[in-house]
Write a protein that holds these residues in place. Sequence first.
Motif, mmCIF file in Angstrom:
data_model
loop_
_atom_site.group_PDB
_atom_site.id
_atom_site.type_symbol
_atom_site.label_atom_id
_atom_site.label_comp_id
_atom_site.label_asym_id
_atom_site.label_seq_id
_atom_site.Cartn_x
_atom_site.Cartn_y
_atom_site.Cartn_z
ATOM 1 N N TYR A 19 0.852 -1.185 0.000
ATOM 2 C CA TYR A 19 0.000 0.000 0.000
ATOM 3 C C TYR A 19 0.889 1.238 0.000
ATOM 4 O O TYR A 19 1.850 1.307 0.767
ATOM 5 N N PRO A 20 0.572 2.228 -0.828
ATOM 6 C CA PRO A 20 1.323 3.488 -0.757
ATOM 7 C C PRO A 20 0.935 4.246 0.522
ATOM 8 O O PRO A 20 -0.103 3.979 1.128
ATOM 9 N N SER A 21 1.750 5.209 0.903
ATOM 10 C CA SER A 21 1.535 5.916 2.171
ATOM 11 C C SER A 21 0.157 6.563 2.247
ATOM 12 O O SER A 21 -0.490 6.512 3.292
ATOM 13 N N GLY A 26 -10.994 5.523 10.142
ATOM 14 C CA GLY A 26 -11.370 4.918 11.411
ATOM 15 C C GLY A 26 -10.992 3.462 11.570
ATOM 16 O O GLY A 26 -11.473 2.792 12.496
ATOM 17 N N ALA A 27 -10.142 2.956 10.703
ATOM 18 C CA ALA A 27 -9.708 1.569 10.854
ATOM 19 C C ALA A 27 -8.862 1.446 12.116
ATOM 20 O O ALA A 27 -8.207 2.394 12.543
ATOM 21 N N GLY A 28 -8.891 0.255 12.713
ATOM 22 C CA GLY A 28 -7.976 -0.026 13.808
ATOM 23 C C GLY A 28 -6.577 -0.129 13.235
ATOM 24 O O GLY A 28 -6.381 -0.691 12.160
ATOM 25 N N PHE A 29 -5.613 0.426 13.922
ATOM 26 C CA PHE A 29 -4.242 0.436 13.415
ATOM 27 C C PHE A 29 -3.329 0.382 14.633
ATOM 28 O O PHE A 29 -3.197 1.355 15.364
ATOM 29 N N ILE A 87 -0.594 -3.946 12.462
ATOM 30 C CA ILE A 87 -1.797 -4.600 11.975
ATOM 31 C C ILE A 87 -2.847 -3.524 11.728
ATOM 32 O O ILE A 87 -2.958 -2.565 12.496
ATOM 33 N N ILE A 88 -3.568 -3.674 10.626
ATOM 34 C CA ILE A 88 -4.667 -2.768 10.283
ATOM 35 C C ILE A 88 -5.920 -3.631 10.162
ATOM 36 O O ILE A 88 -5.899 -4.691 9.529
ATOM 37 N N ILE A 122 -9.270 -8.277 8.929
ATOM 38 C CA ILE A 122 -7.871 -7.895 9.040
ATOM 39 C C ILE A 122 -7.411 -7.484 7.645
ATOM 40 O O ILE A 122 -7.450 -8.280 6.711
ATOM 41 N N ILE A 123 -7.009 -6.238 7.521
ATOM 42 C CA ILE A 123 -6.617 -5.674 6.235
ATOM 43 C C ILE A 123 -5.154 -5.991 5.932
ATOM 44 O O ILE A 123 -4.804 -6.384 4.828
ATOM 45 N N SER A 124 -4.304 -5.783 6.917
ATOM 46 C CA SER A 124 -2.873 -5.978 6.686
ATOM 47 C C SER A 124 -2.161 -6.267 7.998
ATOM 48 O O SER A 124 -2.507 -5.698 9.036
ATOM 49 N N LEU A 125 -1.180 -7.149 7.917
ATOM 50 C CA LEU A 125 -0.316 -7.483 9.051
ATOM 51 C C LEU A 125 1.076 -7.684 8.495
ATOM 52 O O LEU A 125 1.256 -8.413 7.509
#
Length: 150
Positions: free
Chosen positions: A26-28, A38-41, A54-55, A66-69
């Motif tokens: 993912y780009p910045s 509002g995603a958990g990050f 983790i997002i 879970i979007i990304s780890l």
Amino acid sequence: MIIREFRRPDVKQVLEIEFSSFKDPYPSHILVDIYNLGAGFLVAQQDNMIVGYIIFWIRFEDEGHIISLAVEKKYRRKGVGSSLVWSALDIFKKYNLKKIKLEVRIGNKAARKFYQEIGFEEKEFLPSYYDDGEDAVVMEMIPINDQFKL
């Protein structure tokens, strides 16, 4: 090591982990947009260094996603990823979610095994899910008696 909420100054270190971990990072601006939506990050911090993140978010009223780890290479297989996932699951638990899902590249055997060891099960395949045409595996965890498996 501590697990804490992401802060904007963390973005540089998170991006370094993102770009060293994924074929299609993912780009910045996407990471910041996801955070702003509002995603958990959460980040794992060792001393003053971010060593993993983790997002995640609530996708539907009863489903977490879970979007990304990702974990810095030299900190892998040391419990960082598991700690991040369990921290996210603790947050999901507060919302009484019925299931948690994620997608992983079919060829990423290490990630698939990691999630299976935590309690996720492979549920379905998504053909050509990724930009390069690789298939994804949808993995799911369903809490038992309102508790996630340990």
